[in-house]
Design a protein around this motif. Structure first.
Motif, PDB file in Angstrom:
ATOM      1  N   THR A 188      -0.225   7.174   7.388  1.00 50.29           N
ATOM      2  CA  THR A 188       0.939   7.864   7.929  1.00 50.29           C
ATOM      3  C   THR A 188       0.701   8.426   9.324  1.00 50.29           C
ATOM      4  O   THR A 188       1.601   9.054   9.889  1.00 50.29           O
ATOM      5  N   GLY A 189      -0.478   8.231   9.873  1.00 51.26           N
ATOM      6  CA  GLY A 189      -0.790   8.744  11.197  1.00 51.26           C
ATOM      7  C   GLY A 189      -0.263   7.865  12.306  1.00 51.26           C
ATOM      8  O   GLY A 189       0.445   6.873  12.089  1.00 51.26           O
ATOM      9  N   PHE A 190      -0.638   8.208  13.531  1.00 50.30           N
ATOM     10  CA  PHE A 190      -0.137   7.517  14.719  1.00 50.30           C
ATOM     11  C   PHE A 190      -0.533   6.035  14.714  1.00 50.30           C
ATOM     12  O   PHE A 190       0.312   5.145  14.813  1.00 50.30           O
ATOM     13  N   VAL A 191      -1.822   5.743  14.576  1.00 51.88           N
ATOM     14  CA  VAL A 191      -2.291   4.354  14.580  1.00 51.88           C
ATOM     15  C   VAL A 191      -1.982   3.669  13.248  1.00 51.88           C
ATOM     16  O   VAL A 191      -1.703   2.472  13.203  1.00 51.88           O
ATOM     17  N   GLY A 192      -1.993   4.431  12.154  1.00 53.63           N
ATOM     18  CA  GLY A 192      -1.822   3.850  10.834  1.00 53.63           C
ATOM     19  C   GLY A 192      -0.503   3.128  10.656  1.00 53.63           C
ATOM     20  O   GLY A 192      -0.434   2.082  10.003  1.00 53.63           O
ATOM     21  N   ARG A 193       0.554   3.631  11.227  1.00 55.20           N
ATOM     22  CA  ARG A 193       1.868   3.002  11.067  1.00 55.20           C
ATOM     23  C   ARG A 193       1.898   1.618  11.707  1.00 55.20           C
ATOM     24  O   ARG A 193       2.506   0.687  11.189  1.00 55.20           O
TER      25      ARG A 193
ATOM     26  N   ASN B 245       2.192  -2.125   9.694  1.00 56.11           N
ATOM     27  CA  ASN B 245       3.216  -3.097  10.062  1.00 56.11           C
ATOM     28  C   ASN B 245       2.613  -4.456  10.365  1.00 56.11           C
ATOM     29  O   ASN B 245       3.130  -5.502   9.945  1.00 56.11           O
ATOM     30  N   LYS B 246       1.488  -4.476  11.085  1.00 55.61           N
ATOM     31  CA  LYS B 246       0.866  -5.744  11.437  1.00 55.61           C
ATOM     32  C   LYS B 246       0.201  -6.396  10.222  1.00 55.61           C
ATOM     33  O   LYS B 246       0.164  -7.626  10.112  1.00 55.61           O
ATOM     34  N   LEU B 247      -0.334  -5.600   9.311  1.00 57.32           N
ATOM     35  CA  LEU B 247      -0.889  -6.167   8.082  1.00 57.32           C
ATOM     36  C   LEU B 247       0.207  -6.801   7.235  1.00 57.32           C
ATOM     37  O   LEU B 247       0.033  -7.894   6.685  1.00 57.32           O
ATOM     38  N   GLY B 248       1.324  -6.118   7.112  1.00 55.08           N
ATOM     39  CA  GLY B 248       2.428  -6.681   6.343  1.00 55.08           C
ATOM     40  C   GLY B 248       3.037  -7.906   6.984  1.00 55.08           C
ATOM     41  O   GLY B 248       3.524  -8.803   6.287  1.00 55.08           O
ATOM     42  N   LYS B 249       2.985  -7.988   8.297  1.00 53.33           N
ATOM     43  CA  LYS B 249       3.585  -9.113   9.013  1.00 53.33           C
ATOM     44  C   LYS B 249       2.868 -10.424   8.723  1.00 53.33           C
ATOM     45  O   LYS B 249       3.470 -11.501   8.784  1.00 53.33           O
ATOM     46  N   ILE B 250       1.573 -10.349   8.404  1.00 54.44           N
ATOM     47  CA  ILE B 250       0.814 -11.571   8.115  1.00 54.44           C
ATOM     48  C   ILE B 250       0.625 -11.774   6.616  1.00 54.44           C
ATOM     49  O   ILE B 250      -0.166 -12.609   6.205  1.00 54.44           O
TER      50      ILE B 250
ATOM     51  N   PHE C 117       5.451  12.478  -0.664  1.00 58.98           N
ATOM     52  CA  PHE C 117       5.617  11.028  -0.812  1.00 58.98           C
ATOM     53  C   PHE C 117       6.677  10.484   0.135  1.00 58.98           C
ATOM     54  O   PHE C 117       6.564   9.361   0.637  1.00 58.98           O
ATOM     55  N   TYR C 118       7.720  11.268   0.399  1.00 61.25           N
ATOM     56  CA  TYR C 118       8.816  10.766   1.225  1.00 61.25           C
ATOM     57  C   TYR C 118       8.401  10.625   2.691  1.00 61.25           C
ATOM     58  O   TYR C 118       9.092   9.955   3.456  1.00 61.25           O
TER      59      TYR C 118
ATOM     60  N   ARG D  30       8.487   5.535   4.089  1.00 58.94           N
ATOM     61  CA  ARG D  30       9.038   4.657   5.125  1.00 58.94           C
ATOM     62  C   ARG D  30       8.171   3.417   5.351  1.00 58.94           C
ATOM     63  O   ARG D  30       8.636   2.417   5.901  1.00 58.94           O
ATOM     64  N   LEU D  31       6.892   3.474   4.948  1.00 55.82           N
ATOM     65  CA  LEU D  31       6.001   2.327   5.105  1.00 55.82           C
ATOM     66  C   LEU D  31       6.245   1.256   4.053  1.00 55.82           C
ATOM     67  O   LEU D  31       5.627   0.201   4.106  1.00 55.82           O
TER      68      LEU D  31
END
Length: 409
Positions: free
Chosen positions: A73-78, A82-87, A99-100, A104-105
C-alpha cells in the motif's frame, strides 16, 4: 545406420513399480539393467499444477509467479502490484492498515489473482502465513520518520531480518529487498549533529538480509519521484517554505542528485523477479542524469510558476536562518506521527546528501529498464501545484523554464 544402433544397444523397456527398466547391451557384450524414473508413472513425483504457466501472457493469464509484496500500500508498492498483475502474476498482499485502504489493489489482477492477508511486522505467524505459498517475496517496507511504535531499527533492520529468515525457512525461492542508495555504516552528518540513523539502519538492513537470505536481490534506490512522492512534494509544500523563501543546505550548491522515476524502479523489481540470474546481486536504482540540487529547486519552482519575477521565489543557505530549526521543532511537536510536508531533520539530511553512484555496480538498465528523463515527467507531476492555476493564460504567456544542466558522473 538405424539397424546398427538397435544391434548395438538392443534396449527393451519394462514398467517396474512405476519406473522404466531399461536393459542395455554394452559394447563389451555385458547386459545391464538401468532404472529410469518417470514422472508420468511415479507416485513419488507430485508436480505443482498451480505453478504451471497458463494463458497468453496478459492480465487474464498466469505466468507462474506467486508474489507476496510487503509494503504493497506504500508509494512504490502500488506501482509494483500493478506491473505484476499486468504480466499475469498472482499476488498475496499483506496489510496492517484498514482493509479498505488496501482494497483498491484488487483491480491490479484478474479475478482470484489478488489475495489479501492481514499481518504485523512483529508477528511471525502472520508473516509465515503470507509467504507460505509464494515463490517470490518483495520487501518494500520502509520508514522515512520514526514514530512511538516503530523506530528505524524496528523496520529497516529487525523487520527485514525477520522477513528474510521466515522466507528462507518457508522455502521461498526469491527475495527482493528495496534499500537506499546512500546507506552507510558510518555516514558523515551534514545537517544533523550526529550520523543519520536512517542511513545506518538501511545499511544494517542490507547486511541482515544477506545474512538470513544469502541469494537475495537488493535494489538501492536514490530519491524516487512520482505521483504522491516525498521528493517533489517537499519542494511544492508550503511547510518547506518561508512564504516565498526556500532554505537549502549550503544553498543547494554542494549537493548532486540523481532522482529516479517510480515506474522505472517498479519495472526493475518486476524484471528482477522474473530473471533467476539476479540472485545474489545488488543493483542501483538511479536516474539517467545527475543534477545540482540548486538547479533542480529553481527548475521545480519555475514549473510551478513560482519564479523570482512572478512569485518572488528566492533560495538561501539554511544555516543563516534561525527560524527554520524552530519551525521544524514546532511541526514535529504538533504532529509527531506524521510530520506536515515531510518536514523533519532526517528528511533534510537525506535531501542534503549527494547521491553516491558506483560504476562497478549494475543499474536498472542492466535489468532491461528504459530510464525516464526528468525533463519528460516532472512537468506533468508538478502541474497540480502551479500558481495561478485558475488563470486562463494565453499561449506562450508564461515562459517555459529551461531544464537544469546535467552534471558529470
Amino acid at each position: 545406420m538405424l539397424r546398427n544402433f538397435h544391434q548395438t544397444h538392443k534396449m527393451a523397456t519394462l514398467a517396474v513399480s512405476g519406473h522404466f527398466a531399461a536393459r542395455i547391451l554394452t559394447k563389451h557384450g555385458a547386459m545391464g539393467l538401468v532404472y529410469i524414473p518417470s514422472a508420468q508413472y511415479s507416485s513419488e513425483v507430485k508436480p505443482n499444477l498451480a505453478a504451471y504457466k497458463r494463458g497468453t501472457g496478459g492480465r487474464s493469464s498466469f505466468n507462474g509467479i506467486v508474489a507476496t509484496v510487503f509494503g504493497c500500500t506504500g508509494f512504490v508498492g502500488r506501482y509494483v502490484c500493478n506491473k505484476l498483475g499486468k504480466i499475469g502474476s498472482q499476488m498475496i498482499l499483506p496489510y496492517r492498515c484498514d482493509f479498505y485502504d488496501a482494497q483498491r489493489l484488487k483491480v491490479c489482477g484478474d479475478l482470484g489473482q489478488v489475495l489479501f492477508s492481514p499481518f504485523d511486522l512483529r508477528d511471525e505467524e502472520s508473516i509465515a502465513k503470507a509467504v507460505r505459498y509464494s515463490n517470490v517475496v518483495i520487501n518494500l517496507i520502509g520508514r522515512d520518520y520514526e514514530t512511538k511504535n516503530f523506530k528505524y531499527k524496528d523496520v529497516h533492520v529487525d523487520g527485514a531480518r525477520r522477513l528474510a529468515r521466515i522466507c528462507r525457512e518457508m522455502g521461498v525461492e526469491r527475495f527482493i529487498h528495496l534499500s537506499y542508495l546512500n546507506a552507510e555504516e558510518n555516514p558523515k552528518p551534514l545537517v544533523l549533529s550526529k550520523p543519520s540513523m536512517y542511513k545506518i539502519s538501511k545499511f544494517q538492513g542490507e547486511c541482515a538480509v544477506r545474512e538470513e537470505f544469502p541469494t537475495a536481490t537488493i535494489i538501492r534506490a536514490s530519491d524516487i519521484y512520482g505521483s504522491e512522492d516525498r521528493f517533489l512534494r517537499c519542494f511544492a509544500s508550503s511547510w518547506r517554505h518561508h512564504a516565498q523563501l526556500f532554505p537549502l543546505y549550503k544553498n543547494g550548491m554542494a549537493t548532486i542528485k540523481q532522482p529516479v522515476f517510480v515506474s522505472d524502479v517498479a519495472q526493475g523489481i518486476v524484471n528482477a523477479a522474473r530473471d533467476p540470474d539476479t540472485r545474489c546481486m545488488t543493483y542501483q536504482a538511479v536516474g539517467p542524469k545527475r543534477y545540482l540540487l540548486a538547479d533542480l529547486a529553481d527548475w521545480f519552482h519555475g514549473l510551478m510558476r513560482k519564479d523570482k519575477e512572478l512569485w518572488g521565489y528566492r533560495r538561501y543557505d539554511m544555516k543563516y536562518d534561525p527560524v527554520f530549526p524552530l519551525k521544524i521543532a514546532l511541526v514535529n511537536l504538533i504532529s509527531p506521527a506524521y510530520p506536515f510536508g515531510n518536514l523533519h531533520w532526517e528528511a533534510i539530511e537525506k535531501e542534503a546528501t549527494t547521491d553516491k553512484f558506483e560504476s562497478n555496480i549494475p543499474t536498472l538498465e542492466d535489468l532491461g529498464v528504459n530510464l525516464t528523463n526528468m525533463e519528460d515527467q516532472v512537468p506533468w507531476e508538478l502541474k497540480p501545484f502551479r500558481a495561478y492555476q485558475y488563470y486562463m493564460d494565453k499561449v506562450g504567456e508564461f515562459a517555459k523554464p529551461e531544464p537544469p544542466t546535467p552534471q558529470p558522473f
